[in-house]
Write a protein that holds these residues in place. Structure first.
Motif, short mmCIF file in Angstrom:
data_model
loop_
_atom_site.label_atom_id
_atom_site.label_comp_id
_atom_site.label_asym_id
_atom_site.label_seq_id
_atom_site.Cartn_x
_atom_site.Cartn_y
_atom_site.Cartn_z
N ALA A 1 0.85 -1.19 0.00
CA ALA A 1 0.00 0.00 0.00
C ALA A 1 0.88 1.24 0.00
O ALA A 1 2.01 1.21 0.50
N ASP B 1 0.70 5.82 0.23
CA ASP B 1 -0.14 6.96 0.59
C ASP B 1 -0.17 8.00 -0.53
O ASP B 1 0.70 8.04 -1.39
N GLU C 1 -8.06 3.67 1.87
CA GLU C 1 -8.12 3.57 3.32
C GLU C 1 -7.63 4.86 3.98
O GLU C 1 -6.88 5.64 3.36
N ASP D 1 -5.67 7.24 6.84
CA ASP D 1 -4.26 7.29 7.26
C ASP D 1 -4.15 7.24 8.77
O ASP D 1 -4.85 7.96 9.49
N HIS E 1 0.59 4.30 8.44
CA HIS E 1 0.16 3.11 7.71
C HIS E 1 -1.33 3.22 7.39
O HIS E 1 -2.05 4.05 7.97
N PRO E 2 -1.83 2.37 6.48
CA PRO E 2 -3.26 2.37 6.20
C PRO E 2 -4.04 1.90 7.42
O PRO E 2 -3.61 1.01 8.15
N TYR F 1 -4.55 9.73 2.22
CA TYR F 1 -5.21 8.43 2.16
C TYR F 1 -4.18 7.38 1.76
O TYR F 1 -3.05 7.70 1.39
N TRP F 2 -4.62 6.12 1.80
CA TRP F 2 -3.78 5.01 1.35
C TRP F 2 -4.50 4.24 0.26
O TRP F 2 -5.72 4.05 0.32
N LYS G 1 -4.41 0.52 -1.47
CA LYS G 1 -3.93 -0.86 -1.41
C LYS G 1 -4.37 -1.58 -2.68
O LYS G 1 -5.56 -1.57 -3.02
#
Length: 366
Positions: free
Chosen positions: A87, A89, A126, A128, A139-140, A197-198, A200
């Motif tokens: 993933a 960001d 996802e 943050d 990380h997500p 945001y992330w 994936k």
């Protein structure tokens, strides 16, 4: 203006409008409809001088991002997938939804089992989780929009993806492929400007009946080490020599130069956005159709990742820039609706309107 010319012009205008409308209905989503809003291009054929002055062309590398699920009996659906994810960001400057995702990747060891093709990708946006004392890296966190896109022809909001090789480019893992994915109808990601945001992206591989991920000899986190060779897909790394000018400038550190590679005579900046790309274990649970937040995701054992010395090039001993000291970014682009019609589109619409007006005027006189 004589009547014959008027009729011909009106007919031509109507034909032009019809052709335009037909083209719009059948056009590829890129670039006719979509506006690019975030861009981390892939490392493809990037020439870099090493500390001794030798220039080497680098094609990047790929990080395993594949999960596996069992078909319990012929025709039965897969209930869940287990494997490894990557993933990265992002944040941009527009309050517009993400409709289309472009990304790049390779099949590790240049191997594709015809019985275990990648026909599905998990795409998850996802929230943050910023770095703190507990985890030490961002990380997500919470999945905000999760869906599975399937291999197939593209159309607006089709929930499908296409795969095509990048001509003449082979990474250390094999040929590099470009992927274009349309998000599902009514499932665009409602992104807000200047928010981190992330994204994936994980390939989902259906294992044939009788091939069990529960077998102790099969490790879904490192499938290449298993006695039975399986398809492994990896997400390609970013070209860190190219700045993403579309990235948000309101987040910190955002898009910035984090160091230099090359040599003193020819220094090359290393561009990086925000924080490290993240790897981890993933479990994708398939719920009945229509279930909210289907599928659901469980993730654990998260780790921040850096580039890999020797693997960001041809793998030649000594062909390195100590790139492993820098945080990794992955290669992807995000697209939204293009609100501005193209000049040709405007001309066709104007011609059509003029033609209709002339025809109406002629009819009223008659």
């Amino acid at each position: 203006m004589n009547a014959s010319f008027t009729r011909r012009f009106a007919l031509l205008s109507l034909v032009s409008m019809a052709a335009f409308l037909a083209t719009q209905a059948q056009a590829d989503p890129l670039p006719k409809r979509d506006l690019l809003k975030f861009s981390q291009l892939p490392e493809l054929a990037v020439p870099l001088p090493d500390p001794n002055g030798t220039v080497t062309t680098y094609h990047g590398h790929d990080e395993l991002s594949t999960a596996y699920g069992n078909i319990l009996q012929p025709g039965s659906p897969v209930l869940g997938y287990t494997g490894r994810f990557m993933a990265d960001d992002f944040a941009d400057k527009l309050n517009t939804p993400v409709l289309h995702v472009k990304f790049w990747g390779s099949y590790l060891n240049n191997f594709i089992d015809p019985n275990m093709q990648v026909n599905k990708f998990l795409i998850s946006f996802e929230s943050d989780q910023p770095a703190n004392s507990a985890n030490g890296f961002s990380h997500p966190d919470v999945p905000l929009l999760t869906q599975i896109v399937t291999r197939g022809a593209l159309a607006p909001s089709s929930g499908t993806f296409t795969e095509k090789p990048v001509p003449g480019i082979t990474s250390v893992d094999g040929p590099v492929y470009e992927y274009n994915a349309e998000l599902n109808l009514n499932n665009a990601f409602p992104e807000k400007a200047d928010n981190v945001y992330w994204l994936k992206i994980t390939a989902l591989v259906d294992l044939p009946v009788g091939f069990s991920t529960a077998n102790p000899s099969f490790d879904p986190l490192n499938p290449g080490a298993s006695p039975t060779k399986v398809t492994q897909w990896g997400w390609h790394n970013r070209d860190f020599t190219v700045q993403d000018t579309l990235a948000s400038t309101a987040v910190s550190p955002g898009e910035s130069i984090v160091g230099l590679v090359g040599n003193a005579a020819s220094p090359v900046p290393v561009w990086h956005f925000q924080d490290d790309a993240v790897a981890g274990k993933v479990r994708v649970n398939m719920l009945p159709p229509g279930t909210p937040l289907n599928p659901t995701i469980q993730q654990q054992s998260l780790s921040a990742t850096n580039y890999v010395d020797g693997l960001d090039g041809p793998g030649i001993a000594g062909a390195t820039h100590n790139i492993s000291s820098f945080s990794k970014d992955l290669a992807f682009e995000l697209y939204t609706n293009n609100p501005v019609p193209e000049p040709g589109t405007c001309l066709l619409l104007i011609s059509g309107c003029v033609g209709l007006a002339l025809m109406r005027r002629k009819m009223s006189r008659g």
